[in-house]
Structure formats: C-alpha cells, structure tokens
Design an enzyme around this catalytic site. Structure first.
Site, mmCIF file in Angstrom:
data_model
loop_
_atom_site.group_PDB
_atom_site.id
_atom_site.type_symbol
_atom_site.label_atom_id
_atom_site.label_comp_id
_atom_site.label_asym_id
_atom_site.label_seq_id
_atom_site.Cartn_x
_atom_site.Cartn_y
_atom_site.Cartn_z
ATOM 1 N N CYS A 1 0.811 -1.224 0.000
ATOM 2 C CA CYS A 1 0.000 0.000 0.000
ATOM 3 C C CYS A 1 0.840 1.266 0.000
ATOM 4 O O CYS A 1 0.305 2.370 -0.087
ATOM 5 C CB CYS A 1 -0.988 -0.020 1.157
ATOM 6 N N HIS B 1 -9.734 3.421 -1.806
ATOM 7 C CA HIS B 1 -8.378 2.888 -1.668
ATOM 8 C C HIS B 1 -8.077 1.816 -2.719
ATOM 9 O O HIS B 1 -8.096 0.629 -2.426
ATOM 10 C CB HIS B 1 -8.217 2.317 -0.255
#
Lengths: 386, 386
Positions: free
Chosen positions: A83, A333
């Site tokens: 991430c 996201h």
C-alpha cells in the site's frame, strides 16, 4: 541536487467501477493530468514513466500503461510496494528527474480491486502483501493485521473506540465535498459504533472500502518548470521505510517504525519538521491507524492521537487538517493509486484549488503504510510562488 | 551527472533449488556481493535497495529482502518489468545514486520458478507477462510468443535452424566453465536439431531452462568509490524501451523495437557505439532470439545474425564474445535475477576475473527482453583503471 516539481495532476473518481477496466482508468487519469498543466503539455515530452500497481491488471503492467495511453516511446518501470506503492513510485520518478538524466516524468498509480479479472483477485494481492509462511495462513490479512496493532494501541494509550469513530466521521465529512470520493455521505459516531463488527476493534465504518481507480502526476526538473506553469508544486522531500514482515517479530505494536523512518528521511530532505506541515493526507485504511500516524509523523506526542482528533485540530478549519480529500476511508483505496491520489489532492491544496480547501496551505505531507505494517512512504510537497 | 560505479557483485548458482526458498537465495547472493568488495563493505553503508522480482516469492517482496538479509534500515523498492526486471532495477538504482540523494545502493534480483510456493506458480508469472484479453487465452505464452517472431525471422533473413543451434552449442560450451551455470554440458548441432520439439522452430535445446536463483550488485557514487575499491566498474549507460503488448499490434516480427530503443538510450548516455563493445550478455531465452538481438543491438547488419554466429565472432576468442557466462540458455533464467546476473558476469569480465575470460575487455553490454517482446533493458558497463 536538482530540484523537482509537480506541474500536473489528475485522477479518476474512486469507486466500484464494474463497467471500467484498468485499460479505461489509466487513460482517464493521464488525460486529466495532462489537461491540468497551465501552459499545455505534449505527451511527447515525457522522458520516462513509473507505474505503481499491485496485482490487479489485465496482464503485463508496464506495457498496459504504454498501450492504453499511447506512450510507445516512453520507458515505464512498474513499482510495487504494497500500500506504499504510490508514494514510492513518485520517489523513484523524483530520483530519475533529480539525476538530470530525465527532464519530464509521468507517475501513474492504478488498481482494480472490485473485479474478478482473468488472473487476479483481491485475495491474491492480499497474499502478496504479507508473509506466506506464517501470517497469511493463520488469517493475518489486512483487517486482522492492523487490528492487532490498534487493539494494543487502545490498551496502552487510553484512546477509545469513540476516538476511532471521530476519524471516520471527520473523513466522511471531508469526502462529501470531494466529487472523486467513493463514500460521499455523512456518518455519526453512533453509526460507527453500531455498525457490524469486522474484526475487533474495527466495525464496517472503521474500514476503508475496496476501490477501483487511477491517478497521475507530471514531474519535471527545475530548469523546465517554466515551460509548463508559473505555479509549480515542489517535491521537497521523499522517504521510504521498512520493517520486519511477520508480526511475531514486531517489538512494539503501538507504533509503525516504517512511518518513523520514512518521515525522518523526508523531513530531513525537505528541511522542515512536523510543525511546518499545513495539510496532510495520511494512511487511514482503518480508523485507529490514523491516530497512530499522527504520532509517528510527529503531529502530536505519543498516545495523544485520540485527544488530537477529539480537539478538532485535524479537521478542515483546524490547526492541521488531515485527509481533506476524505482519505482512504471516504475517498477510497485502490492500493496502487492511493499514494498518487494523495499527492493529487495536495497539489490542488497547495495551489488553492481543492474542493475542500485548507486556507493558506504552503507545505503538505502525504503518507502511506502497507505490507503488514512493514513499509511506509512519505512525500513532502511545497508551494513557494513568491 | 554524477558518475556511478559497481564495486561488488555476487550470485547464487542458478538451477533447480528444490531445497532452497527465496529467503535462502537472497542472503546467499547479498553475502557474496558484500564479500567481493576489495576494501571491505559494511551493510550499514547501504542507503537504499532495489529488488527485481516477478511473482514467485513467499509474500511481501520488499519486506522479504529486508528480513532475510538483516537490512531493517534500508528502504527497498520492488521493481517488476517482466524479463527485463533485472537491468531495470539496476537502472532505477543508478538514478537514485546519480541524483546525489544516495551514496550506496544495493540491487538484488531473484526468482523461484522451480517450486510451487503458497501463492504462485510458473504459470502465474507467465500470465503476468502477457495480455490477458487476447494473447494469453489463445496460448501465446513465452515459447509460442517468441516462436512467432523467430519463424518470421528465419523466413525473411535466410537464417536456419542450424544457425539457431549454433547459438545453443556456443552458449552450452561457454557454460561448462561457469560453476554457477545450470546446464554445464556440451551439446552439438545435431543434438539441438534432433531434440523433441517444443514449438516450431524451438526444440528443447533451443529453450532456456526454468531456474531458481538470486544475484546482487553494489552501486556507489563516484565520490565514495575509493572507500571500496581501486577497480570500479562504471555504469556508463542505461536504457529501457517498451512496445505494444499484443502480437496483432506488432508491425515487424523480425525485430524487437524495445531493444532498439533501450540500446539507443544506453549508447547515447555512454557515448559509445556497438563497435566499442568488447563483450556482451544478451537475452537468449530462445536461440533465435540471440540472432535478432545481434541485429537490434547493432552488432551486425540486419539479417546477418546467422552469419555472425556461424563466423565464430560471438564465441569467446572471437571478435565480440556474447554470453560468455553461458547465457540464459546454459546458465539459467530466474527472471528477476537474470539481468543482475548478466552484470555480475560483466563485472567479473571487466576486472579480468571471469571463469571464461574475454581478454582485454573494457566495455561491456547487458541486455534483457521480456513481456511479450514489449520491454527491453540495456546496461553498458566500462572499466577505466588507468
């Protein structure tokens, strides 16, 4: 060192784009970034590109960027760092331009999580981001992994589930004014506390949604900035930090050492400290994580994260607005795109053009953490028109 | 621009390491690279690392490098660019050091192909390296993909299967003297021609083996070279080229435009041309591909590749030895490690230390092509002790 600036930024809406593939999302983001350049921009100017992507494309990632955006003469490097991919892709482009070997670079991040493509699923990239020997087989995927940290953090800091809920309420409120955000609705502390439990201490509203999307930045060397804009946003600092992968090897569950390491590098390079930051986009994949981020980034003292959000300081209008875009929590996201999209928001903030503008923002910070809390990337941007 | 040098290099043997995981192979390669530095090297000197890997590790790649090699304070970026991953990882490290932001970088490449790990297989990365919409579903995986090119090349150039076989015979002969090579035995042209067919025009001996392995390089800025060695190998040029992914979009099957683009960049940066190259490691994943590489890299005229190998010029002892290590064909091909291992061989060649030494080598070239012939990377190294 040669200074490096952002001169263009763009992104797709984040959301469940069941009708769009990554080959659709990429050109949407790149076209918006190109169109955002004040004095115009020719794609032929691009000397090299970096593409941040986890594992959700329809085949060979670098080639897909080239193919779908008509960039046949552009060298493309795919970067993957869980991430933290987006801000690390930007870091690599900054090195390329700072070296003097390139004048103009494109940085793109994208992921399709809400799909079942021919070769990948959400669970495939989940596996990619943790250790397959121990953590993954016993179920330590992202929610459980961060829950181990936040449970301990609540225990030691005295912060509560209400403090976590305040993060969600704030970021949803911010997201309402962002037309690119996925979850554009207000919620209350009670909504968060009453929501179905995912894994203690995270209910549904403590968790980021799963998202599809793409984002793009145009990065240039100082000598060519004037060709493109009189309002560049300078990349003042970049940093990347790692840590052990498996949770039995973490020595303190209440802090993320990769964030501390990445921030130290970025602050040192930028010549600023936490007190200089006017606005930040930080990794709030789960609400309690934003509280820990405050502390790791130096925005408040240790174990003062709960009090900081409760004070209103991190809402737009407060002393240090955090996640004015809505953050991962409300904006969404798509992992490869997330860090780039943070910088898109900060680019607009520093130029006074955000839909949720922080007045007078001059120095901004973007932050990602990922890969079983084993990697973090920090970018510091600044605007100095005069 | 700041000059950048290699001061250390190491690699594992390539082969079928059923008894070793990637967490074993990585520290083997890094330890050998560290040990190769003339004046000694402390791991604490490493400012950042790049890790080239496709999709065969046991979880989060960047973290696995940190964990397994004890590099907790080193920022690691994972780079993936199909079979051009290795030389592209080096290119990114060169940018980082050339920028002046880093003095010392580690570049590592590794892959485990001969295993069934918890999350990946050979076929998973095969899918990663081509287009999932068209090429992969109709069977255009690596052998078929390159066969489309080489069949057309044979048709147009007049080169023959015997010329292809000469590449295999040469590279197997070279590999015999390399203790790190996977297939250390001599073969004959008849062996190649009589071998079972994989896909026309490739028999078994026209194909690289599937391999496990890791390789590592230490890259430093010019001002700190003297701390480590009096015999640096300079990175004189780097280049990366892309092309369309799907085969229906290729305009000429007898050349690889990514190689031409990458070579043009690397030659320009190095200020040299093909005639200056003393030794090369090129991508011979299938024998006919080496013939096309000769032409795309400027080692001979178009369609003169068959005559070049037949002349003996590209054997050790000839005018321009190619693949003295054995190449992918004999040394082996763990994709993420391949490009780095080419540079390990050339590092040793330029310092006069190879097990299959090319006399007086001063300028060397490494080349990868991958991802449905959609990406290529070229590195040019040079030795100028005096």
């Amino acid at each position: 060192m040669r200074r490096v600036a952002l001169v263009g930024a763009g992104m797709t809406p984040f959301g469940e784009h069941f009708d769009l593939g990554i080959k659709d999302l990429l050109p949407m983001a790149v076209t918006e970034a190109v169109g955002s350049v004040d004095k115009g921009f020719e794609r032929a100017d691009i000397d090299a590109a970096w593409f941040g992507e986890l594992t959700t494309t329809d085949g060979f990632p670098s080639g897909i960027l080239v193919d779908s955006c008509g960039l046949l003469d552009v060298p493309v490097t795919r970067v993957e760092n869980a991430c933290a991919t987006g801000n690390d892709a930007l870091r690599n482009a900054v090195y390329g331009v700072a070296s003097g070997m390139l004048d103009v670079a494109l940085v793109v991040g994208a992921d399709k999580v809400r799909e079942s493509s021919a070769r990948s699923t959400f669970w495939e990239w989940m596996g990619l981001t943790r250790d397959m020997a121990w953590d993954y087989p016993i179920g330590v995927v992202a929610p459980a992994n961060f829950a181990l940290h936040v449970n301990r953090y609540l225990h030691e800091s005295g912060a509560t589930r209400e403090h976590q809920a305040m993060v969600a309420v704030k970021n949803h409120h911010h997201g309402v004014s962002n037309p690119k955000a996925q979850l554009r609705f207000e919620i209350t502390v009670d909504d968060v506390l009453d929501a179905p439990m995912v894994v203690e201490p995270f209910g549904v509203y403590d968790c980021t949604p799963q998202s599809d999307g793409a984002a793009a930045l145009l990065v240039v060397g100082e000598e060519v900035v004037d060709r493109y804009t009189d309002r560049p946003v300078w990349v003042r600092g970049v940093g990347l930090g790692l840590d052990r992968v498996m949770h039995q090897h973490k020595t303190d569950m209440t802090t993320f050492p990769p964030t501390v390491k990445a921030a130290r590098q970025a602050y040192a390079m930028a010549g600023v400290g936490p007190a200089d930051i006017d606005v930040a986009e930080v990794h709030d994949c789960f609400t309690g994580v934003e509280l820990i981020d405050y502390e790791d980034l130096g925005f408040c003292d240790r174990f003062a994260g709960g009090a900081l959000v409760e004070s209103g300081a991190t809402a737009v209008g407060g002393r240090l607005p955090v996640n004015p875009s809505g953050g991962l929590k409300s904006k969404g996201h798509p992992p490869g795109a997330t860090g780039i999209a943070q910088c898109v928001e900060l680019f607009e903030q520093l130029r006074g053009e955000s839909t949720n503008q922080v007045d007078g923002a001059r120095v901004a910070l973007a932050h990602n953490i990922g890969g079983p809390t084993a990697v973090a990337a920090v970018t510091i941007l600044g605007f100095d028109k005069d």
